[in-house]
Design a protein around this motif. Sequence first.
Motif, PDB file in Angstrom:
ATOM      1  N   VAL A   1       0.734  -1.182   0.034  1.00  0.00           N
ATOM      2  CA  VAL A   1       0.064  -0.105   0.021  1.00  0.00           C
ATOM      3  C   VAL A   1       0.875   1.340   0.046  1.00  0.00           C
ATOM      4  O   VAL A   1       0.541   2.212  -0.538  1.00  0.00           O
ATOM      5  N   ILE A   2       1.950   1.327   0.853  1.00  0.00           N
ATOM      6  CA  ILE A   2       2.765   2.283   0.829  1.00  0.00           C
ATOM      7  C   ILE A   2       3.345   2.851  -0.504  1.00  0.00           C
ATOM      8  O   ILE A   2       3.548   3.673  -1.098  1.00  0.00           O
ATOM      9  N   GLN A   3       3.850   1.625  -1.086  1.00  0.00           N
ATOM     10  CA  GLN A   3       4.557   1.720  -2.360  1.00  0.00           C
ATOM     11  C   GLN A   3       3.590   2.479  -3.451  1.00  0.00           C
ATOM     12  O   GLN A   3       3.668   3.096  -4.288  1.00  0.00           O
ATOM     13  N   PHE A   4       2.260   1.865  -3.318  1.00  0.00           N
ATOM     14  CA  PHE A   4       1.203   2.249  -4.197  1.00  0.00           C
ATOM     15  C   PHE A   4       1.058   3.699  -4.014  1.00  0.00           C
ATOM     16  O   PHE A   4       0.855   4.606  -5.127  1.00  0.00           O
ATOM     17  N   VAL A   5       0.841   4.229  -2.828  1.00  0.00           N
ATOM     18  CA  VAL A   5       0.514   5.597  -2.583  1.00  0.00           C
ATOM     19  C   VAL A   5       1.529   6.630  -3.113  1.00  0.00           C
ATOM     20  O   VAL A   5       1.521   7.686  -3.496  1.00  0.00           O
ATOM     21  N   SER A   6       2.880   6.078  -2.969  1.00  0.00           N
ATOM     22  CA  SER A   6       4.066   6.684  -3.261  1.00  0.00           C
ATOM     23  C   SER A   6       4.218   6.931  -4.876  1.00  0.00           C
ATOM     24  O   SER A   6       4.307   7.949  -5.354  1.00  0.00           O
ATOM     25  N   GLU A   7       3.866   5.862  -5.407  1.00  0.00           N
ATOM     26  CA  GLU A   7       3.999   6.044  -6.965  1.00  0.00           C
ATOM     27  C   GLU A   7       2.862   6.958  -7.510  1.00  0.00           C
ATOM     28  O   GLU A   7       3.276   7.474  -8.456  1.00  0.00           O
ATOM     29  N   LYS A   8       1.582   6.567  -6.883  1.00  0.00           N
ATOM     30  CA  LYS A   8       0.534   7.279  -7.629  1.00  0.00           C
ATOM     31  C   LYS A   8       0.402   8.990  -6.801  1.00  0.00           C
ATOM     32  O   LYS A   8      -0.617   9.494  -7.334  1.00  0.00           O
ATOM     33  N   ARG A   9       1.208   9.115  -5.932  1.00  0.00           N
ATOM     34  CA  ARG A   9       1.251  10.323  -5.388  1.00  0.00           C
ATOM     35  C   ARG A   9      -0.173  10.703  -4.604  1.00  0.00           C
ATOM     36  O   ARG A   9      -0.786  11.612  -4.837  1.00  0.00           O
ATOM     37  N   LEU A  10      -0.338   9.753  -3.696  1.00  0.00           N
ATOM     38  CA  LEU A  10      -1.582   9.933  -2.838  1.00  0.00           C
ATOM     39  C   LEU A  10      -1.234   9.980  -1.375  1.00  0.00           C
ATOM     40  O   LEU A  10      -0.128   9.380  -1.016  1.00  0.00           O
ATOM     41  N   PHE A  11      -2.067  10.732  -0.888  1.00  0.00           N
ATOM     42  CA  PHE A  11      -2.070  11.269   0.526  1.00  0.00           C
ATOM     43  C   PHE A  11      -2.696   9.997   1.192  1.00  0.00           C
ATOM     44  O   PHE A  11      -3.610   9.400   0.981  1.00  0.00           O
ATOM     45  N   LEU A  12      -1.921   9.256   2.292  1.00  0.00           N
ATOM     46  CA  LEU A  12      -2.351   8.221   3.001  1.00  0.00           C
ATOM     47  C   LEU A  12      -3.098   8.489   4.407  1.00  0.00           C
ATOM     48  O   LEU A  12      -2.694   9.102   5.127  1.00  0.00           O
ATOM     49  N   LEU A  13      -4.290   8.190   4.505  1.00  0.00           N
ATOM     50  CA  LEU A  13      -5.254   8.259   5.648  1.00  0.00           C
ATOM     51  C   LEU A  13      -5.229   6.971   6.405  1.00  0.00           C
ATOM     52  O   LEU A  13      -5.985   6.142   5.788  1.00  0.00           O
ATOM     53  N   ALA A  14      -4.780   6.909   7.635  1.00  0.00           N
ATOM     54  CA  ALA A  14      -4.629   5.458   8.244  1.00  0.00           C
ATOM     55  C   ALA A  14      -5.336   5.814   9.586  1.00  0.00           C
ATOM     56  O   ALA A  14      -5.025   6.233  10.621  1.00  0.00           O
ATOM     57  N   ASP A  15      -6.440   5.033   9.368  1.00  0.00           N
ATOM     58  CA  ASP A  15      -7.442   4.950  10.689  1.00  0.00           C
ATOM     59  C   ASP A  15      -6.883   3.925  11.330  1.00  0.00           C
ATOM     60  O   ASP A  15      -7.586   2.594  10.863  1.00  0.00           O
ATOM     61  N   GLU A  16      -6.691   3.958  12.769  1.00  0.00           N
ATOM     62  CA  GLU A  16      -5.986   2.803  13.588  1.00  0.00           C
ATOM     63  C   GLU A  16      -6.585   2.922  14.713  1.00  0.00           C
ATOM     64  O   GLU A  16      -5.794   2.449  15.677  1.00  0.00           O
ATOM     65  N   VAL A  17      -7.639   3.177  14.993  1.00  0.00           N
ATOM     66  CA  VAL A  17      -8.418   3.251  16.226  1.00  0.00           C
ATOM     67  C   VAL A  17      -8.469   1.911  16.959  1.00  0.00           C
ATOM     68  O   VAL A  17      -8.676   1.940  18.334  1.00  0.00           O
ATOM     69  N   TYR A  18      -8.506   0.835  16.187  1.00  0.00           N
ATOM     70  CA  TYR A  18      -8.874  -0.361  17.109  1.00  0.00           C
ATOM     71  C   TYR A  18      -7.487  -1.190  17.152  1.00  0.00           C
ATOM     72  O   TYR A  18      -7.604  -2.368  17.347  1.00  0.00           O
ATOM     73  N   GLN A  19      -6.345  -0.344  17.128  1.00  0.00           N
ATOM     74  CA  GLN A  19      -5.107  -0.937  17.453  1.00  0.00           C
ATOM     75  C   GLN A  19      -4.871  -1.886  18.498  1.00  0.00           C
ATOM     76  O   GLN A  19      -4.020  -2.848  18.637  1.00  0.00           O
TER      77      GLN A  19
END
Length: 452
Positions: free
Chosen positions: A239-257
């Motif tokens: 996923v990180i590789q994907f957002v980096s290549e596509k120049r997307l901002f990553l929103l990580a909802d981790e409230v149930y960690q």
Amino acid sequence: MSILQEISQNVKNIKPLEFNILARQLNLIKKELRRGVRKPFKEVIDVSMGDLHMSGLKPLSFIRQVLAACLYPPLVNSSKLPVDVRQRAQKLLGECVGGSVGSYTHTAGIPEIVHSISEFITRRDGGAPSVPENIYISPGSQWSIMNILKVLVNSESNPRTGVLTPVPSHCTTTSCITSLGGVVVPYYLTEEQGWQLQVAELQRALEFAKGVCNPVALYVINPGNPSGQVQSRKSMQEVIQFVSEKRLFLLADEVYQDLVYGDENEFLSYKRVLAEMGLPLSDTAELASFHSASKGFIGECGLRGGYVEMVNLDSAVMKHIHTMFSTDSCAPVLGQIALDLMTNPPQPGDPSYPLYVTETEHIRKTLAHNVKIVPEVLNSLPGFCCQPVEGGAFAFPRLYLPPKVIQKAKEMELHPDSFYCIRLLEEAGVLVLPGSEYEQKEGTFHISSNKF
């Protein structure tokens, strides 16, 4: 067209909540039960919400004792409370303006609590540094998500701004995107593989968005809500590789960690995985991660405390973020205190530690038991198929409905799974949410229930 009508166009595009129909029916049934109307059941069992306390699990003593002393400072000198409780309350009151929880705080939150959160993140992420200046406390994680979306979504752009969003997904975020004038670009989690996220599906969604909108961000939920999956390191790296290549901002909802089950499953934050991937990604991929005092073992939903940590954002953008959060004055102080207690709980040797461990272990064992039983029970019922639950607060089983039921629901202008939930409430007194509340693949039906 009036000014008010113009303003409300984006709001009109928000899909009405299916829960509203169920809520009205629930209130009616409760009134009838109070009046003595005979039903096939004596009380309603509500398993619709991820509210730990509403479901009967007790608040943690340490949390409530510190909150009580902060609200009523004379308790700081009371021998009825453990000494570490009184010391923590005294310390927290000393960090409040005027020594009172009734005072405003800094925009980002009480500085000492922000530092406590930063230290927690560093410990959680194996030493990957966390910068306090990149953390903002808010009235719940959804508030933080909305503020970041306000920066990302340009309501005046043509084409409109798009955000890739999982299906199923909590409706609050998708409603927020719509209300801001953005476009929800759905990507489907693979149910047959335990609701896993596939990069090939992200690519399909991105291709689908061409000519419809300009995608600028990817929203992920880990552990899943309501799907209950936990992402592997390999999946997160992809996923990180994907957002980096596509120049997307990553929103990580981790409230149930905190809620991850089984020896084979482990929560890893996107911040940690990014840091361990090394340069150049660790210094360039942009993300915002969210956590909350509402979820996990403390379950303080009503105190409204959450935070966001920004990673690799430009300083000029951070100024706009600060301005955005400044419009809200500050998060509730009790919510900020709850975050401090969540991220810095009693330690071995503290007077409150034994009881804290006992209470959290009880919650852990209860959830571990339920998370095993719920899929077993659901899969034993005709017409149900439930994937294994790895984390989070919900199970999201698939529901196979007879054609006559689907036709009856259409005649009543209801989603078939909403029709099923209404009948389940009326005939068995059990309240669950329909899968249509969270979106789902066309032609499939689900229900969502908590595991508390």
